[in-house]
Enzyme design. Structure first.
Site, PDB file in Angstrom:
ATOM      1  CD  GLU A 149     -11.093  -4.599   6.869  1.00 52.95           C
ATOM      2  OE1 GLU A 149     -10.065  -3.945   6.612  1.00 52.95           O
ATOM      3  OE2 GLU A 149     -11.449  -5.605   6.225  1.00 52.95           O
ATOM      4  NE  ARG A 196     -12.154   2.999   7.048  1.00 53.33           N
ATOM      5  CZ  ARG A 196     -11.098   2.638   6.320  1.00 53.33           C
ATOM      6  NH1 ARG A 196     -10.239   3.524   5.863  1.00 53.33           N
ATOM      7  NH2 ARG A 196     -10.878   1.344   6.060  1.00 53.33           N
ATOM      8  CG  ASN A 202      -7.177   1.373   8.513  1.00 51.56           C
ATOM      9  OD1 ASN A 202      -6.266   2.043   8.994  1.00 51.56           O
ATOM     10  ND2 ASN A 202      -7.119   0.858   7.299  1.00 51.56           N
ATOM     11  CE1 TYR A 258      -7.083   4.236  -1.010  1.00 51.56           C
ATOM     12  CE2 TYR A 258      -6.802   1.940  -1.618  1.00 51.56           C
ATOM     13  CZ  TYR A 258      -6.900   2.923  -0.652  1.00 51.56           C
ATOM     14  OH  TYR A 258      -6.836   2.589   0.678  1.00 51.56           O
ATOM     15  CD  GLU A 276      -2.693  -1.311   2.486  1.00 47.56           C
ATOM     16  OE1 GLU A 276      -3.601  -0.477   2.695  1.00 47.56           O
ATOM     17  OE2 GLU A 276      -2.424  -2.213   3.295  1.00 47.56           O
ATOM     18  CG  ASP A 301     -13.980  -0.438   6.921  1.00 42.28           C
ATOM     19  OD1 ASP A 301     -14.158   0.796   7.070  1.00 42.28           O
ATOM     20  OD2 ASP A 301     -12.961  -0.911   6.386  1.00 42.28           O
ATOM     21  CB  SER A 341      -5.775  -1.094   0.238  1.00 44.82           C
ATOM     22  OG  SER A 341      -5.340   0.104   0.823  1.00 44.82           O
ATOM     23  N   GLY A 351      -7.000   5.788   5.352  1.00 44.27           N
ATOM     24  CA  GLY A 351      -6.569   6.586   4.215  1.00 44.27           C
ATOM     25  C   GLY A 351      -7.040   8.025   4.306  1.00 44.27           C
TER      26      GLY A 351
END
Length: 329
Positions: free
Chosen positions: A278, A263, A280, A224, A18, A265, A154, A284
């Protein structure tokens, strides 16, 4: 601004898969901090990093490293060892959050709904044989299912598997990004992500972001590529559902012992129940990332938020801060 520390070192890049995303995130965070008057040094992770930090006695590090080296806790433990204040979760909490099989277990033990999940190391899958395991996974997890690397981000190496014959190739794809793959129940519903930010007065959940990829799958390309995914913020869910999503993200942040920024999800089922996927610890910050959208929807600016996180880290110093995750016995 006058009360920002002398130098903010934005760490981005690294050697993970990443790297390119991390560099984009780092540039945006650096620009945001400069807009607030910060003296910013952008740095990769290389042999010059430790001498650089040693020379900058008043530095605060803002890690924006994605993938293993940045999110598995190792670099954060080095920063703590060096006595350098940094934004984000401590090493122990990051290590648990980064491993999907462990994080899911901790979250499930806290009473939150998670998908049924099995973690399989590569050597077990290879030695026991795909045929026997495919049948067992089909019976226990059922189709469709998701296959993903246990450690990674990602959506790299992630596959939706609808039929048994697709599973071996999906496992190989996951193992390309790590030694352990997780196979989990595919939960139908609306994909949502919720950022939690602590600007010094306690964790706050930002407005939920709903994710609608044009392809139907929120993979690396959808994440992305500009225009490949539609982001709705606030998410188009009922107010009480949004409240439940925020509560879940805040509880995950607390149960895993996270700090400053995370963050989560999740999937909202047709019944309006959020299901953890999950979390993070270094989300990003690119032009197509969800967190900056949520910051804007909350009426903040990215620069203001990043500056507040730096101030919090500077005031905290190099102490460990959070106690770490509540790992079940």
């Amino acid at each position: 601004m006058a009360d920002l520390p002398g130098t903010v070192v934005v760490l981005a890049g690294g050697l993970s898969h990443e790297r390119d995303v991390s560099l984009r995130s780092g540039r945006r965070v650096a620009q945001a901090l400069r807009s607030q008057g910060a003296d910013v040094v952008e740095s990769d992770v290389d042999s010059a990093l430790v001498p650089r930090l040693t020379e900058l006695a008043d530095a605060v590090v803002f890690p924006v490293l994605h993938g293993e080296a940045g999110e598995d806790g190792a670099l954060r433990e080095v920063l703590a060892l060096l006595g350098v204040p940094f934004v984000g979760s401590v090493g122990a909490a990051s290590r648990v959050a980064f491993d999907k099989s462990i994080a899911t277990t901790v979250v499930a033990e806290a009473g939150l709904r998670t998908p049924a999940q099995v973690a399989l190391p590569h050597e077990i899958f290879r030695e026991l044989g795909a045929a026997a395991l495919v049948a067992a996974l089909g019976q226990q997890i059922g189709f469709p299912m998701m296959v993903k690397p246990s450690r990674g981000g990602s959506a790299l190496g992630c596959s939706k598997v609808s039929r048994a014959e697709e599973l071996p190739a999906a496992m190989v794809g996951a193992y390309a990004y790590g030694a352990v793959a997780v196979v989990e129940e595919f939960v139908e519903g609306t994909e949502v992500t919720v950022a939690v930010v602590d600007r010094g007065a306690g964790p706050t959940a930002l407005p939920a972001v709903e994710i609608r990829p044009d392809s139907g799958v929120y993979d690396y390309t959808a994440r992305y590529t500009a225009g490949a995914t539609r982001f709705l913020c606030p998410a188009e869910v009922e107010p009480e559902v949004a409240t439940r999503c925020a509560a879940l993200a805040l509880q995950v942040h607390e149960e895993l012992g996270l700090r400053d920024l995370s963050r989560t999800d999740l999937i909202v089922t047709a019944e309006g129940e959020p299901v953890f996927l999950e979390v993070n610890v270094a989300p990003g910050m690119t032009e197509t990332s969800a967190v900056p959208l949520a910051i804007e929807a909350a009426g903040w600016s990215l620069g203001r938020m990043c500056a507040d996180l730096v101030r919090t880290a500077a005031a905290r110093g190099a102490t460990s801060g959070a106690a770490g995750p509540r790992v079940p016995a």
